[in-house]
Design an enzyme around this catalytic site. Sequence first.
Site, PDB file in Angstrom:
ATOM      1  N   PHE A 136      40.548 -47.546  -8.825  1.00  0.00           N
ATOM      2  CA  PHE A 136      40.963 -47.277 -10.012  1.00  0.00           C
ATOM      3  C   PHE A 136      41.800 -46.145  -9.998  1.00  0.00           C
ATOM      4  O   PHE A 136      42.195 -45.229  -9.052  1.00  0.00           O
ATOM      5  CB  PHE A 136      39.177 -45.996  -9.659  1.00  0.00           C
ATOM      6  CG  PHE A 136      38.752 -45.209 -11.185  1.00  0.00           C
ATOM      7  CD1 PHE A 136      38.169 -45.968 -12.203  1.00  0.00           C
ATOM      8  CD2 PHE A 136      39.370 -44.073 -11.424  1.00  0.00           C
ATOM      9  CE1 PHE A 136      37.622 -44.966 -13.436  1.00  0.00           C
ATOM     10  CE2 PHE A 136      39.304 -43.403 -12.658  1.00  0.00           C
ATOM     11  CZ  PHE A 136      37.984 -44.246 -13.566  1.00  0.00           C
ATOM     12  N   ASP A 207      35.636 -43.971  -1.245  1.00  0.00           N
ATOM     13  CA  ASP A 207      34.926 -43.796  -2.410  1.00  0.00           C
ATOM     14  C   ASP A 207      33.467 -44.011  -2.856  1.00  0.00           C
ATOM     15  O   ASP A 207      33.635 -45.813  -3.142  1.00  0.00           O
ATOM     16  CB  ASP A 207      36.355 -43.959  -3.612  1.00  0.00           C
ATOM     17  CG  ASP A 207      36.308 -43.439  -5.423  1.00  0.00           C
ATOM     18  OD1 ASP A 207      34.367 -43.717  -5.466  1.00  0.00           O
ATOM     19  OD2 ASP A 207      36.414 -42.912  -5.449  1.00  0.00           O
ATOM     20  N   TYR A 232      27.814 -38.997 -12.567  1.00  0.00           N
ATOM     21  CA  TYR A 232      27.454 -39.552 -13.734  1.00  0.00           C
ATOM     22  C   TYR A 232      27.296 -41.035 -13.453  1.00  0.00           C
ATOM     23  O   TYR A 232      26.617 -41.298 -14.717  1.00  0.00           O
ATOM     24  CB  TYR A 232      28.351 -38.583 -14.566  1.00  0.00           C
ATOM     25  CG  TYR A 232      29.539 -38.899 -14.137  1.00  0.00           C
ATOM     26  CD1 TYR A 232      29.921 -40.701 -14.832  1.00  0.00           C
ATOM     27  CD2 TYR A 232      30.535 -38.593 -13.727  1.00  0.00           C
ATOM     28  CE1 TYR A 232      31.320 -40.627 -14.246  1.00  0.00           C
ATOM     29  CE2 TYR A 232      31.989 -38.733 -13.863  1.00  0.00           C
ATOM     30  CZ  TYR A 232      31.968 -39.687 -14.433  1.00  0.00           C
ATOM     31  OH  TYR A 232      34.160 -39.883 -14.038  1.00  0.00           O
ATOM     32  N   LYS A 233      27.394 -41.877 -12.463  1.00  0.00           N
ATOM     33  CA  LYS A 233      27.106 -43.126 -12.817  1.00  0.00           C
ATOM     34  C   LYS A 233      25.685 -43.012 -12.625  1.00  0.00           C
ATOM     35  O   LYS A 233      24.988 -43.139 -12.382  1.00  0.00           O
ATOM     36  CB  LYS A 233      28.830 -43.324 -11.814  1.00  0.00           C
ATOM     37  CG  LYS A 233      29.303 -43.575 -13.062  1.00  0.00           C
ATOM     38  CD  LYS A 233      31.045 -43.768 -11.589  1.00  0.00           C
ATOM     39  CE  LYS A 233      32.026 -43.470 -12.752  1.00  0.00           C
ATOM     40  NZ  LYS A 233      33.122 -43.732 -11.574  1.00  0.00           N
ATOM     41  N   ARG A 378      32.102 -55.880 -18.338  1.00  0.00           N
ATOM     42  CA  ARG A 378      31.800 -55.238 -16.990  1.00  0.00           C
ATOM     43  C   ARG A 378      30.077 -54.818 -17.770  1.00  0.00           C
ATOM     44  O   ARG A 378      29.726 -54.291 -18.824  1.00  0.00           O
ATOM     45  CB  ARG A 378      32.459 -54.212 -16.399  1.00  0.00           C
ATOM     46  CG  ARG A 378      31.980 -53.313 -15.521  1.00  0.00           C
ATOM     47  CD  ARG A 378      32.659 -52.299 -14.811  1.00  0.00           C
ATOM     48  NE  ARG A 378      32.994 -50.918 -15.958  1.00  0.00           N
ATOM     49  CZ  ARG A 378      33.101 -49.624 -15.233  1.00  0.00           C
ATOM     50  NH1 ARG A 378      33.498 -50.050 -13.896  1.00  0.00           N
ATOM     51  NH2 ARG A 378      32.635 -49.411 -15.802  1.00  0.00           N
TER      52      ARG A 378
END
Length: 419
Positions: A136, A207, A232-233, A378
Amino acid sequence: MSHTATTASTPETLRARAVELDAEHAATDRRDAFVLPDGVVYLDGNSLGALSVAAREATADAISRQWGEQLIRAWNESGWWTAPERVGDRIASLVGAPAGSVVVGDSTTVSLYKAVHAAARLRPGRTVVLTDPDSFPTDVHVTRGVCEQLGLTLELVSPRDAVTRLEGSDDVALASYSHVDYRTGELWDLAAITTAAHDAGALSCWDLCHSAGVVEVGLAVGRADFAVGCGYKYLSGGPGAPAFIYVAPEHLAAFTNPILGWNGHATPFAMSPDHVPADGITRARVGTPPVLGIAALEGALTAYDGLDMGDVRRRSLSLTGFFVECLDALGVDLPVVTPRDETRGSQVSLRHPDAYAVVQALIARGVIGDFREADIVRLGFAPLYLSHEDALAAAVHLRDVLDGREYERPEFATRAAVT
Ligand SMILES: *Cc1c(COP(=O)(O)O)cnc(C)c1O
């Protein structure tokens, strides 16, 4: 395409199989704990986890009663001051870390900055930091920035090649990798890369943005040195929820926070101009915590109460595995980028030249996934609130979008700011 629709894979038999699998995994079904609109199959919990009833209630209570009535007394009476460590402990239990090793507060980007900077400084004399070129982007940016600030060299090495790069080396300070690739969904071997780093005298930083809450992370058994992750995922802490940082207990005494704020101070209310770091994970704190965001996250994490992460992982693998099985059975002929074996997180990524428009067409049908550059559809399977029946419904919609070439409609071609 090697698969054809046989009697073993008609929609009816797939539906029967979905019902059977949902019954098999009933113990990890937390659908009732979440608030999802009717008619939506939400496959984007890896980008913004769904709202839970508990998160909504915790936020309402934090605003109306705590802030509204307790006012400043809430820092003590409602435990606002100690919330970063308290919620950190809850996350620790999900990622295989001991209590007192995780704290929440800043964004993932800032947390990663703190972890990478502190880790690199624990290996003075070593000049190289490894990270994945396909990470990312913020991870690459942050790591590059730390290297520039500390006079180190950033070396972009795929996690696939990390063990080989580390073997026999003596120049690496830190290997910093994502546990699950955000685009392809590949799950990297945290323990193997960490062991290779240790054997080479280096440290590891992980991560966990796409593994916390869906994979048995095993930070302690894998002997990871540092880790960060997103609130928040899959953890469903809400938009902009605070992230978390893990510092292995053996590094806490030597951990130097690159941002010496008053919240990481041993005696913050002594208001001393000298900085004395707090003991333990508290020294990883920086400034005043985002109390409302932490309240939502704390509420959201109750969805995991009484669940075993091994069972959650089995449900996740079953959902993604069944989804791919449905695609095969329905004759959906798109390349599946995500590994079919168990070296995957909780998503299924597919390639399509018009991936953006395919995602928009799915969203128009109530199947919400997302697009990632350059050609990835995705689809994330947050295990607590998705069922095998949802997976089948999503596969049928995808087949219909492709068969009807719905993605060619002009309204699906315009890109919004957030993809
Ligand atoms: C989602 C994600 C981030 C997000 O970072 P923010 O600081 O919350 O914007 C960072 N890294 C990875 C690997 C991610 O998946």
